[in-house]
Design an enzyme around this catalytic site. Structure first.
Site, PDB file in Angstrom:
ATOM      1  N   ASP A   1      45.284  36.652  42.145  1.00 17.97           N
ATOM      2  CA  ASP A   1      45.250  35.519  41.224  1.00 17.97           C
ATOM      3  C   ASP A   1      45.867  34.280  41.864  1.00 17.97           C
ATOM      4  OD1 ASP A   1      45.016  34.435  38.423  1.00 17.97           O
ATOM      5  OD2 ASP A   1      47.167  34.226  38.701  1.00 17.97           O
TER       6      ASP A   1
ATOM      7  N   GLU B   1      40.954  34.873  44.316  1.00 13.77           N
ATOM      8  CA  GLU B   1      40.598  33.742  43.466  1.00 13.77           C
ATOM      9  C   GLU B   1      40.827  32.489  44.300  1.00 13.77           C
ATOM     10  OE1 GLU B   1      41.377  31.280  39.366  1.00 13.77           O
ATOM     11  OE2 GLU B   1      43.043  32.297  40.333  1.00 13.77           O
TER      12      GLU B   1
HETATM   13  C1  GLC Z   1      44.013  32.155  37.360  1.00 14.12           C
HETATM   14  C2  GLC Z   1      43.499  33.006  36.225  1.00 14.12           C
HETATM   15  C3  GLC Z   1      43.718  32.254  34.952  1.00 14.12           C
HETATM   16  C4  GLC Z   1      45.207  32.052  34.785  1.00 14.12           C
HETATM   17  C5  GLC Z   1      45.804  31.350  35.999  1.00 14.12           C
HETATM   18  C6  GLC Z   1      47.296  31.456  35.997  1.00 14.12           C
HETATM   19  O1  GLC Z   1      43.334  30.957  37.451  1.00 14.12           O
HETATM   20  O2  GLC Z   1      42.172  33.366  36.437  1.00 14.12           O
HETATM   21  O3  GLC Z   1      43.172  32.923  33.855  1.00 14.12           O
HETATM   22  O4  GLC Z   1      45.454  31.284  33.650  1.00 14.12           O
HETATM   23  O5  GLC Z   1      45.385  31.940  37.199  1.00 14.12           O
HETATM   24  O6  GLC Z   1      47.703  32.767  36.279  1.00 14.12           O
END
Ligand code: GLC
Ligand code: CA
Length: 602
Positions: free
Chosen positions: A247, A324
């Site tokens: 993440d 991500e």
């Molecule tokens: C990423 C996740 C999102 C979350 C953010 C903070 O972007 O996909 O849902 O709010 O990280 O952890």
């Protein structure tokens, strides 16, 4: 994160299931399992509720394992299911090595993994690497005093005296707890609105949070943080987890000097040298803060060192890392793959598609071409828990199942690993909140009405046409999307023409036809404004994919002389929708949003 994104911007059966601690077996072609797997993202809060509290749980996932097997999924990625105050619905972790009680227990989790394994479905978890919850014991201890041995686990700094000549701050930028005349340590803004710093009256310093104030950033420069987080990874790998989705991995490190970020100007407000034109004003984010280029707290080179180390651990377990990664260009994407001994993430997500908001053959062709040019193994997704569902993003005012099928065909015939988002396979639609009172997502609460938040793409899974779409016997935590009476698993299983049955067929085809996994991607008819077409070529075979991305019927002609196919070559249909089964290379006819996938015969 609709506005933010706009501004910033597989096979079962054949591969053996890797046990923990043994590197994944390679298939006959020498590829690791994650290149052949179809992944499926589950937002556990919204998938299936077994205890009637209106929130999904792990047992709900286990209960639907046969559904997932039948769909053809090889791996599920479960978004954070660890103990959490749920400010950001699990992305604020208060204990990295346990299960959130409302989702179940570690024993439930073990059972889920075991039931998945029985069906050759691997389990991937979400690793929230950048920040913890402000209720994590690490943070509570860090906040307790400036002398705490945990102080340096997070990023604490003194504030700055306010320049008496500076213009007054917008309301959102004012921390009510901060002493008058004191500003945060620098100008960094939070992605979730307001400054990225929060004042702690107890120790009279500010802590840094890229996301919500309830999500303080961990200090990755502290070796003890590094070790603690690597132990988390091993804990789950030892429990049979097949990988992690990382993440917010772009934001692990910050500039040690905490320099101010420069303002962001749109290209049309810059002169040839890249300087702002006189009078240019940086646009504001949906929360009212001026936009900035996050050059000092996003995508720092240090990130890559940690990722290389993480990859070495993952490799010991045959595990996959999915990133991500909000890359802005292909050079950044390449860096996340890394190479050789400096390999990083196997599947860095390319979010360029998140910024493509309409069905357009030239635009889609361009994005795929870019990703192909990175030289890495691509990973594709059109929907997730942060972006408007593709059903609506590409379906326009009148979303249709035809478009949903076209997206399925594209996702499952491109070269690369596909990730489905729960409900995508039944054509679930977005349901944005209709009032601020209805919003649950913190960014929607803060950003309403410009930023409505992400509730719309997180509504409960639609299992039946019955009460609460069969998701819960209680009151669902979010309203059900309007189309549940027609778009639900039960109804679609009965309908041969449903989106669900099309997904199943497309996944089956991908699992059976090696050209769709191994084959080279060869773009065709690159000037066609309406039809995206390509070959997947493998060992003397070629599968042609033609996708009509327009609302008008189209007839296309393919000249494959260069590929060694003559004018008489025929097409043997493998899968189609809105297209005739019998087609010739010289004349492929597609109805609006029609799909034709066929083997080219000499
Ligand atoms: C990423 C996740 C999102 C979350 C953010 C903070 O972007 O996909 O849902 O709010 O990280 O952890
Ligand atoms: Ca960080």
């Amino acid at each position: 994160m609709k506005l933010i994104a706009a501004i910033l911007l597989v096979t079962g059966g054949t591969c053996a299931f890797a046990q923990p601690k043994t590197p994944a077996k390679l298939d006959k072609e020498g590829h690791p399992w994650w290149q052949h797997a179809v992944f499926y993202e589950i937002y556990p809060r919204s998938f299936a509720d077994t205890n009637g509290d209106g929130l999904g749980d792990l047992n709900g996932i286990t209960a639907h394992m046969d559904y997932l097997r039948k769909l053809g999924v090889d791996a599920i990625w479960i978004t954070p299911c660890f103990p959490s105050p749920q400010v950001d619905f699990g992305y604020d972790v208060a204990d990295y090595t346990n299960i959130e009680p409302m989702y179940g227990t570690l024993a439930d989790f073990d059972r889920l993994v075991q039931q998945g394994r029985k069906r050759q479905i691997r389990v991937v978890l979400d690793f929230v690497v950048n920040h913890s919850s402000d209720q994590h014991p690490w943070f509570l201890k860090s906040k307790a005093s400036r002398q705490s041995e945990y102080r340096d686990w997070y990023i604490w700094r003194d504030g700055k005296p306010r320049d008496p000549n500076a213009p007054p701050l917008p309301g959102i930028a004012t921390d009510p707890n901060a002493p008058a005349g004191e500003d945060p340590p620098n100008n960094w803004t939070s992605l979730f609105g307001g400054p990225a710093w929060r004042y702690d009256p107890g120790t009279r310093q500010w802590y840094y949070h890229y996301f919500d104030p309830a999500q303080p950033d961990l200090n990755w420069r502290n070796p003890r943080v590094h070790d603690a987080m690597f132990n988390v990874v091993r804990f789950w790998f030892d429990r049979g987890v097949a990988g992690f989705r990382l993440d917010a991995v772009d934001t692990l490190f910050e500039d040690p000097q905490l320099r101010d970020n420069p303002p962001f100007y749109p290209p049309n407000e810059l002169d040839a040298a890249g300087n702002p034109l006189p009078g240019a004003v940086p646009p504001k984010d949906p929360y009212g803060m001026p936009l900035q280029r996050r050059i000092y707290n996003d995508n720092l080179p240090e990130n890559h060192v940690v990722l290389q180390q993480l990859r070495q651990v993952a490799d010991q377990y045959g595990a996959v890392l999915i990133g991500e990664t909000w890359t802005e260009n292909i050079a950044q994407l390449k860096q996340y793959y890394g190479q050789g001994a400096a390999a990083e993430i196997q599947l860095p997500m390319d979010f360029l598609f998140a910024n493509v908001n309409r069905l357009s053959a030239p635009e889609f062709r361009r994005q795929v071409g870019l990703v192909e040019s990175s030289g890495g193994w691509p990973v594709y997704l059109f929907s997730n828990h942060d972006i408007t569902r593709a059903y609506n993003r590409y379906g326009g005012q009148q979303p249709s199942d035809q478009v949903a099928k076209l997206l399925a065909a594209l996702l499952l015939t491109l070269r690369g690993t596909p990730i489905l988002y729960y409900g995508e396979e039944i054509g679930m639609e977005n349901r944005d909140p209709v009032s601020r009172e209805e919003v649950r997502d913190p960014i929607g609460i803060r950003g309403w009405p410009l930023e409505k938040g992400r509730d719309g793409e997180r509504t409960p899974m639609q299992w039946t046409a019955g009460a609460n779409a069969g998701f819960t016997s209680g009151k669902p935590w979010l309203p059900i999307a309007a189309n549940y009476q027609t778009h639900n698993v039960e109804a679609e299983e009965q309908d041969a023409n449903s989106v669900l049955n099309f997904y199943r067929a497309a996944i089956r085809l991908r699992h059976r036809d090696p050209a769709l996994v191994e084959g080279a991607y060869v773009a065709l008819n690159q000037d066609d404004p309406n039809v995206m077409a390509y070959l997947r070529q493998y060992r003397g075979r070629a599968v042609l994919v033609a996708l009509n991305m327009s609302s008008e019927p189209q007839t296309v002609r393919f000249d494959l002389a260069r590929q060694g196919y003559g004018a008489k070559s025929r097409l043997h249909e493998l899968l189609s929708s809105n297209a005739a089964a019998q087609q010739k290379l010289s004349e492929v006819s597609l109805q609006p949003y029609g799909v034709f996938i066929g083997e080219v015969l000499r």
